[in-house]
Motif scaffolding. Structure first.
Motif, PDB file in Angstrom:
ATOM      1  N   UNK A  78       0.831  -1.203   0.000  1.00  0.00           N
ATOM      2  CA  UNK A  78       0.000   0.000   0.000  1.00  0.00           C
ATOM      3  C   UNK A  78       0.867   1.255   0.000  1.00  0.00           C
ATOM      4  N   UNK A  79       1.992   1.193   0.705  1.00  0.00           N
ATOM      5  CA  UNK A  79       2.891   2.344   0.749  1.00  0.00           C
ATOM      6  C   UNK A  79       3.466   2.614  -0.646  1.00  0.00           C
ATOM      7  N   UNK A  80       3.835   1.556  -1.338  1.00  0.00           N
ATOM      8  CA  UNK A  80       4.352   1.684  -2.698  1.00  0.00           C
ATOM      9  C   UNK A  80       3.294   2.277  -3.625  1.00  0.00           C
ATOM     10  N   UNK A  81       2.051   1.824  -3.487  1.00  0.00           N
ATOM     11  CA  UNK A  81       0.957   2.352  -4.315  1.00  0.00           C
ATOM     12  C   UNK A  81       0.768   3.847  -4.072  1.00  0.00           C
ATOM     13  N   UNK A  82       0.835   4.257  -2.811  1.00  0.00           N
ATOM     14  CA  UNK A  82       0.671   5.677  -2.498  1.00  0.00           C
ATOM     15  C   UNK A  82       1.816   6.506  -3.056  1.00  0.00           C
ATOM     16  N   UNK A  83       3.028   5.986  -2.975  1.00  0.00           N
ATOM     17  CA  UNK A  83       4.185   6.716  -3.492  1.00  0.00           C
ATOM     18  C   UNK A  83       4.076   6.899  -4.999  1.00  0.00           C
ATOM     19  N   UNK A  84       3.738   5.835  -5.710  1.00  0.00           N
ATOM     20  CA  UNK A  84       3.632   5.933  -7.166  1.00  0.00           C
ATOM     21  C   UNK A  84       2.463   6.826  -7.574  1.00  0.00           C
ATOM     22  N   UNK A  85       1.371   6.776  -6.839  1.00  0.00           N
ATOM     23  CA  UNK A  85       0.247   7.665  -7.132  1.00  0.00           C
ATOM     24  C   UNK A  85       0.660   9.123  -6.922  1.00  0.00           C
ATOM     25  N   UNK A  86       1.445   9.375  -5.891  1.00  0.00           N
ATOM     26  CA  UNK A  86       1.919  10.740  -5.631  1.00  0.00           C
ATOM     27  C   UNK A  86       2.862  11.206  -6.733  1.00  0.00           C
ATOM     28  N   UNK A  87       3.734  10.331  -7.202  1.00  0.00           N
ATOM     29  CA  UNK A  87       4.673  10.702  -8.262  1.00  0.00           C
ATOM     30  C   UNK A  87       3.918  11.056  -9.538  1.00  0.00           C
ATOM     31  N   UNK A 142       1.204  22.318 -26.094  1.00  0.00           N
ATOM     32  CA  UNK A 142       1.001  21.029 -26.746  1.00  0.00           C
ATOM     33  C   UNK A 142       2.236  20.141 -26.607  1.00  0.00           C
ATOM     34  N   UNK A 143       3.394  20.728 -26.812  1.00  0.00           N
ATOM     35  CA  UNK A 143       4.642  19.961 -26.688  1.00  0.00           C
ATOM     36  C   UNK A 143       4.815  19.474 -25.256  1.00  0.00           C
ATOM     37  N   UNK A 144       4.602  20.364 -24.286  1.00  0.00           N
ATOM     38  CA  UNK A 144       4.733  19.957 -22.886  1.00  0.00           C
ATOM     39  C   UNK A 144       3.671  18.926 -22.516  1.00  0.00           C
ATOM     40  N   UNK A 145       2.495  18.998 -23.124  1.00  0.00           N
ATOM     41  CA  UNK A 145       1.456  17.995 -22.887  1.00  0.00           C
ATOM     42  C   UNK A 145       1.891  16.624 -23.367  1.00  0.00           C
ATOM     43  N   UNK A 146       2.512  16.583 -24.540  1.00  0.00           N
ATOM     44  CA  UNK A 146       3.022  15.305 -25.053  1.00  0.00           C
ATOM     45  C   UNK A 146       4.137  14.760 -24.166  1.00  0.00           C
ATOM     46  N   UNK A 147       5.005  15.641 -23.703  1.00  0.00           N
ATOM     47  CA  UNK A 147       6.089  15.213 -22.813  1.00  0.00           C
ATOM     48  C   UNK A 147       5.515  14.705 -21.494  1.00  0.00           C
ATOM     49  N   UNK A 148       4.553  15.424 -20.930  1.00  0.00           N
ATOM     50  CA  UNK A 148       3.937  15.003 -19.668  1.00  0.00           C
ATOM     51  C   UNK A 148       3.207  13.675 -19.828  1.00  0.00           C
ATOM     52  N   UNK A 149       2.490  13.499 -20.939  1.00  0.00           N
ATOM     53  CA  UNK A 149       1.780  12.241 -21.182  1.00  0.00           C
ATOM     54  C   UNK A 149       2.765  11.088 -21.326  1.00  0.00           C
ATOM     55  N   UNK A 150       3.861  11.320 -22.029  1.00  0.00           N
ATOM     56  CA  UNK A 150       4.892  10.289 -22.158  1.00  0.00           C
ATOM     57  C   UNK A 150       5.524   9.948 -20.832  1.00  0.00           C
ATOM     58  N   UNK A 151       5.775  10.960 -20.020  1.00  0.00           N
ATOM     59  CA  UNK A 151       6.374  10.730 -18.708  1.00  0.00           C
ATOM     60  C   UNK A 151       5.427   9.963 -17.790  1.00  0.00           C
ATOM     61  N   UNK A 152       4.158  10.313 -17.807  1.00  0.00           N
ATOM     62  CA  UNK A 152       3.181   9.589 -16.986  1.00  0.00           C
ATOM     63  C   UNK A 152       3.040   8.152 -17.478  1.00  0.00           C
ATOM     64  N   UNK A 153       3.064   7.948 -18.793  1.00  0.00           N
ATOM     65  CA  UNK A 153       3.007   6.578 -19.333  1.00  0.00           C
ATOM     66  C   UNK A 153       4.230   5.777 -18.895  1.00  0.00           C
ATOM     67  N   UNK A 154       5.398   6.399 -18.929  1.00  0.00           N
ATOM     68  CA  UNK A 154       6.612   5.724 -18.465  1.00  0.00           C
ATOM     69  C   UNK A 154       6.524   5.400 -16.978  1.00  0.00           C
ATOM     70  N   UNK A 155       6.003   6.322 -16.187  1.00  0.00           N
ATOM     71  CA  UNK A 155       5.834   6.073 -14.758  1.00  0.00           C
ATOM     72  C   UNK A 155       4.867   4.920 -14.514  1.00  0.00           C
ATOM     73  N   UNK A 156       3.810   4.834 -15.332  1.00  0.00           N
ATOM     74  CA  UNK A 156       2.854   3.740 -15.176  1.00  0.00           C
ATOM     75  C   UNK A 156       3.485   2.401 -15.534  1.00  0.00           C
ATOM     76  N   UNK A 157       4.319   2.369 -16.567  1.00  0.00           N
ATOM     77  CA  UNK A 157       5.003   1.128 -16.946  1.00  0.00           C
ATOM     78  C   UNK A 157       5.953   0.692 -15.829  1.00  0.00           C
ATOM     79  N   UNK A 158       6.697   1.625 -15.279  1.00  0.00           N
ATOM     80  CA  UNK A 158       7.601   1.307 -14.168  1.00  0.00           C
ATOM     81  C   UNK A 158       6.803   0.815 -12.965  1.00  0.00           C
ATOM     82  N   UNK A 159       5.688   1.467 -12.688  1.00  0.00           N
ATOM     83  CA  UNK A 159       4.830   1.076 -11.576  1.00  0.00           C
ATOM     84  C   UNK A 159       4.337  -0.359 -11.745  1.00  0.00           C
ATOM     85  N   UNK A 160       3.837  -0.682 -12.937  1.00  0.00           N
ATOM     86  CA  UNK A 160       3.321  -2.032 -13.183  1.00  0.00           C
ATOM     87  C   UNK A 160       4.435  -3.066 -13.105  1.00  0.00           C
TER      88      UNK A 160
END
Length: 92
Positions: free
Chosen positions: A2-11, A49-67
């Protein structure tokens, strides 16, 4: 776990929040200094728009690392629990 889930959700939330703050700042700056944005050849919202694409890519990368880390932790827990049940079977 649960602690790990909270940390990744916060990130992931911090990443999304940073993008939201950037968008608000861009909108405010566009309103405060329209002559600065009128000089440029690209539309004023291109940077968002560019920063949106970068943010979306970063969040996708964070989700892959999380999984991946979550799957690794579940496998480690399974192996750990399997070892405990084998020891209990051997004792009697």
């Amino acid at each position: 776990m649960k602690k790990f889930d909270r940390i990744m959700a916060a990130v992931m939330s911090v990443t999304g929040g940073a993008y939201l703050i950037y968008v608000i700042w861009q909108l405010w700056d566009r309103h405060a200094r329209p002559e600065f944005y009128a000089v440029g050849s690209a539309p004023w919202y291109t940077s968002m728009e560019i920063m949106g694409l970068i943010a979306a890519g970063l969040i996708a990368l964070e989700m892959v690392v999380y999984m991946a880390l979550r799957r690794f932790a579940e496998r480690a827990d399974k192996q750990k629990n399997a070892g405990k049940t084998e020891k209990k079977d051997e004792e009697p």
